[in-house]
Design a protein around this motif. Structure first.
Motif, PDB file in Angstrom:
ATOM      1  N   CYS A 137      32.893 -24.057 -32.881  1.00  0.00           N
ATOM      2  CA  CYS A 137      33.246 -25.407 -32.893  1.00  0.00           C
ATOM      3  C   CYS A 137      31.920 -26.396 -33.014  1.00  0.00           C
ATOM      4  O   CYS A 137      31.936 -27.721 -32.634  1.00  0.00           O
ATOM      5  CB  CYS A 137      33.958 -25.666 -31.111  1.00  0.00           C
ATOM      6  SG  CYS A 137      35.277 -24.952 -30.948  1.00  0.00           S
ATOM      7  N   CYS A 138      30.722 -25.894 -33.374  1.00  0.00           N
ATOM      8  CA  CYS A 138      29.756 -26.754 -33.315  1.00  0.00           C
ATOM      9  C   CYS A 138      29.619 -27.268 -34.687  1.00  0.00           C
ATOM     10  O   CYS A 138      29.214 -26.734 -35.506  1.00  0.00           O
ATOM     11  CB  CYS A 138      28.211 -25.578 -33.287  1.00  0.00           C
ATOM     12  SG  CYS A 138      26.823 -26.540 -33.032  1.00  0.00           S
ATOM     13  N   VAL A 139      29.691 -28.580 -34.562  1.00  0.00           N
ATOM     14  CA  VAL A 139      29.619 -29.563 -35.775  1.00  0.00           C
ATOM     15  C   VAL A 139      28.184 -29.679 -36.104  1.00  0.00           C
ATOM     16  O   VAL A 139      27.492 -30.322 -35.412  1.00  0.00           O
ATOM     17  CB  VAL A 139      30.316 -30.987 -35.261  1.00  0.00           C
ATOM     18  CG1 VAL A 139      30.319 -31.886 -36.365  1.00  0.00           C
ATOM     19  CG2 VAL A 139      31.753 -30.744 -34.875  1.00  0.00           C
ATOM     20  N   PRO A 140      28.241 -29.409 -37.369  1.00  0.00           N
ATOM     21  CA  PRO A 140      26.390 -29.378 -37.629  1.00  0.00           C
ATOM     22  C   PRO A 140      26.158 -30.817 -37.809  1.00  0.00           C
ATOM     23  O   PRO A 140      26.735 -31.561 -38.433  1.00  0.00           O
ATOM     24  CB  PRO A 140      26.547 -28.374 -39.044  1.00  0.00           C
ATOM     25  CG  PRO A 140      28.021 -28.562 -39.536  1.00  0.00           C
ATOM     26  CD  PRO A 140      28.785 -28.923 -38.390  1.00  0.00           C
ATOM     27  N   GLY A 141      24.786 -30.963 -37.613  1.00  0.00           N
ATOM     28  CA  GLY A 141      24.165 -32.504 -37.626  1.00  0.00           C
ATOM     29  C   GLY A 141      24.400 -32.998 -36.244  1.00  0.00           C
ATOM     30  O   GLY A 141      23.422 -33.847 -35.700  1.00  0.00           O
ATOM     31  N   LEU A 142      25.678 -32.999 -35.674  1.00  0.00           N
ATOM     32  CA  LEU A 142      25.640 -33.685 -34.558  1.00  0.00           C
ATOM     33  C   LEU A 142      25.487 -32.778 -33.302  1.00  0.00           C
ATOM     34  O   LEU A 142      24.775 -33.327 -32.364  1.00  0.00           O
ATOM     35  CB  LEU A 142      27.486 -33.955 -34.225  1.00  0.00           C
ATOM     36  CG  LEU A 142      27.750 -34.564 -32.887  1.00  0.00           C
ATOM     37  CD1 LEU A 142      26.895 -35.877 -32.488  1.00  0.00           C
ATOM     38  CD2 LEU A 142      29.343 -34.584 -32.946  1.00  0.00           C
ATOM     39  N   TYR A 143      25.965 -31.381 -33.423  1.00  0.00           N
ATOM     40  CA  TYR A 143      25.378 -30.713 -32.124  1.00  0.00           C
ATOM     41  C   TYR A 143      24.309 -29.517 -32.799  1.00  0.00           C
ATOM     42  O   TYR A 143      24.490 -29.268 -34.094  1.00  0.00           O
ATOM     43  CB  TYR A 143      26.492 -29.824 -31.950  1.00  0.00           C
ATOM     44  CG  TYR A 143      27.701 -30.601 -31.042  1.00  0.00           C
ATOM     45  CD1 TYR A 143      27.472 -31.585 -30.062  1.00  0.00           C
ATOM     46  CD2 TYR A 143      29.037 -30.495 -31.349  1.00  0.00           C
ATOM     47  CE1 TYR A 143      28.294 -32.360 -29.517  1.00  0.00           C
ATOM     48  CE2 TYR A 143      30.012 -31.246 -30.620  1.00  0.00           C
ATOM     49  CZ  TYR A 143      29.713 -32.013 -29.693  1.00  0.00           C
ATOM     50  OH  TYR A 143      30.543 -32.764 -29.251  1.00  0.00           O
ATOM     51  N   ALA A 144      23.539 -29.154 -32.031  1.00  0.00           N
ATOM     52  CA  ALA A 144      22.472 -28.274 -32.227  1.00  0.00           C
ATOM     53  C   ALA A 144      22.866 -26.795 -32.678  1.00  0.00           C
ATOM     54  O   ALA A 144      24.051 -26.763 -31.539  1.00  0.00           O
ATOM     55  CB  ALA A 144      21.200 -28.304 -31.142  1.00  0.00           C
ATOM     56  N   PRO A 145      22.736 -26.135 -33.342  1.00  0.00           N
ATOM     57  CA  PRO A 145      23.284 -24.919 -33.899  1.00  0.00           C
ATOM     58  C   PRO A 145      23.119 -23.879 -32.173  1.00  0.00           C
ATOM     59  O   PRO A 145      22.277 -23.992 -31.570  1.00  0.00           O
ATOM     60  CB  PRO A 145      22.493 -24.170 -35.040  1.00  0.00           C
ATOM     61  CG  PRO A 145      22.035 -25.309 -35.525  1.00  0.00           C
ATOM     62  CD  PRO A 145      21.735 -26.537 -34.399  1.00  0.00           C
ATOM     63  N   VAL A 146      24.172 -23.078 -32.216  1.00  0.00           N
ATOM     64  CA  VAL A 146      24.306 -21.952 -31.150  1.00  0.00           C
ATOM     65  C   VAL A 146      23.629 -20.751 -31.372  1.00  0.00           C
ATOM     66  O   VAL A 146      23.952 -20.236 -32.792  1.00  0.00           O
ATOM     67  CB  VAL A 146      25.516 -21.762 -30.838  1.00  0.00           C
ATOM     68  CG1 VAL A 146      25.534 -20.813 -29.460  1.00  0.00           C
ATOM     69  CG2 VAL A 146      26.302 -23.074 -30.251  1.00  0.00           C
ATOM     70  N   GLU A 147      22.498 -20.152 -30.904  1.00  0.00           N
ATOM     71  CA  GLU A 147      21.745 -19.055 -31.354  1.00  0.00           C
ATOM     72  C   GLU A 147      22.586 -17.902 -30.481  1.00  0.00           C
ATOM     73  O   GLU A 147      22.699 -17.740 -29.417  1.00  0.00           O
ATOM     74  CB  GLU A 147      20.334 -19.052 -30.631  1.00  0.00           C
ATOM     75  CG  GLU A 147      19.661 -17.809 -31.416  1.00  0.00           C
ATOM     76  CD  GLU A 147      18.041 -17.973 -31.121  1.00  0.00           C
ATOM     77  OE1 GLU A 147      17.336 -16.964 -31.103  1.00  0.00           O
ATOM     78  OE2 GLU A 147      17.804 -19.091 -30.703  1.00  0.00           O
TER      79      GLU A 147
END
Length: 281
Positions: A137-147
C-alpha cells in the motif's frame, strides 16, 4: 457449499474503493464460497489479510472503521525517498490481527509489492503480515519505501493491480478476481489527490485491464463510478457496490465451481468486457 480448495481470490488495489472487497466477501460468505487461496494488491491486500486469518467481512469493516489517509500516515523527516510513511496502517493491522506472519494464515496468502530499484513484481508469501501489506500500500513519492529483506518495496499496483496471475501461481486452479476503476473515462480532477489517483489509473489499469481478463476465470467489477477513492465519505456506497456486483456474478461463479457448461460464465465475462469498453453511467 464450495470446498475451500476449489478457487483462488485475487483482490485488486484502488485506495478507498477497496472497501468494495468487503461487500464482495460478505456475499461469498453468505453463499458458503470460501477461497482456497488469496492474493491482494494495495487495498486488496488489506482485505485479503483479514480474510486469510478468518476475520469476517462485517468484522473487517468494523476493524477498519477509522481507515483513511490520516490514520495511515505518520510524519517522517523528509528524505529523498518520500514525505511521510504509512506506518499507521501497520499499527491498524497489528491491532486487529496481532503480530502474525503470512505463513500462519488459515488460507494461503500472497501480497504483491513492487521493488522500486528494479521494477520487479514481488509476491510476498512469508514474513510479518502487517509489514507486507504496508509495503503493498506504499504510494511511491508520498510514502518512503518499506524495506523487506534488503529490498525497497512500494505499491504493488505498479506491477499487478489485480493479482490474478499471482493467485494462479500460488496454485489456484480457478481464479476469481475483483477489480474496479478498470473502465474509461476518468473522473475530472479537483484536487492533488485526484490528480494522483487518475495518474495511477492511467498508468496501471488502462494497459492491464484486458490482461486481467485473460488471467481470471471470473472478474467481478464493482461499479464505484462517482464515489471517492481518496476519502472515506462514500464507504457505505462502495461496500454496497461490491455486494451488488457479487450478487450479479453469482450464477457465473456457481457454474464455474460446479464445472458446468450452461453459458453463465461466458455471458458474464462478455458483459464485463463490454463495460470496460463502454463504461457504465
Amino acid at each position: 457449499m464450495a470446498e475451500r480448495s476449489e478457487f483462488g481470490l485475487a483482490l485488486g488495489g484502488g485506495f478507498m474503493h477497496g472497501f468494495a472487497h468487503l461487500g464482495v466477501l460478505g456475499v461469498l460468505e453468505e453463499h458458503g464460497l470460501r477461497p482456497g487461496w488469496l492474493a491482494g494488491t494495495s487495498a486488496g491486500a488489506i482485505a485479503a489479510a483479514f480474510t486469510a486469518f478468518g476475520i469476517s467481512a462485517s468484522d473487517s469493516e468494523a476493524a477498519l472503521a477509522e481507515l483513511g489517509w490520516g490514520a495511515m500516515t505518520r510524519a517522517h523527516p523528509f528524505t529523498q525517498f518520500g514525505f511521510a510513511t504509512n506506518e499507521g496502517l501497520e499499527d491498524i493491522l497489528v491491532g486487529a490481527l496481532g503480530d502474525v506472519r503470512i505463513e500462519e494464515s488459515q488460507i494461503p496468502l500472497g501480497v504483491v509489492a513492487t521493488e522500486i530499484n528494479t521494477g520487479n513484481r514481488i509476491l510476498l508469501e512469508r514474513g510479518p503480515v502487517a509489514t507486507a501489506v504496508r509495503a503493498s500500500c506504499c504510494v511511491p513519492g508520498l510514502y518512503a519505501p518499506v524495506e523487506i529483506d534488503g529490498r525497497l518495496l512500494v505499491d504493488g499496483a505498479l506491477v499487478e493491480n489485480v493479482p490474478a496471475r499471482a493467485v494462479r501461481e500460488m496454485g489456484a486452479p480457478l481464479v476469481v478476481a475483483v477489480g474496479f476503476g478498470l473502465a474509461l473515462p476518468f473522473q475530472p480532477v479537483e484536487s492533488w489527490r485526484q490528480v494522483m489517483s487518475n495518474a495511477f489509473d492511467i498508468a496501471v489499469n488502462s494497459q492491464m485491464r484486458f490482461e486481467i481478463l485473460a488471467e481470471a476465470d471470473v472478474l467481478i467489477d464493482p461499479n464505484v463510478d462517482g464515489m471517492s477513492k481518496a476519502r472515506a465519505r462514500d464507504r457505505e456506497g462502495i461496500i454496497e457496490a461490491g455486494r451488488q456486483r457479487a450478487e450479479e456474478a453469482l450464477p457465473a461463479l456457481e457454474e464455474l465451481l460446479k464445472k458446468e457448461e450452461g453459458g453463465a460464465v461466458s455471458r458474464w465475462m462478455s458483459a464485463v468486457k463490454e463495460r470496460l469498453v463502454r463504461p457504465e453511467r
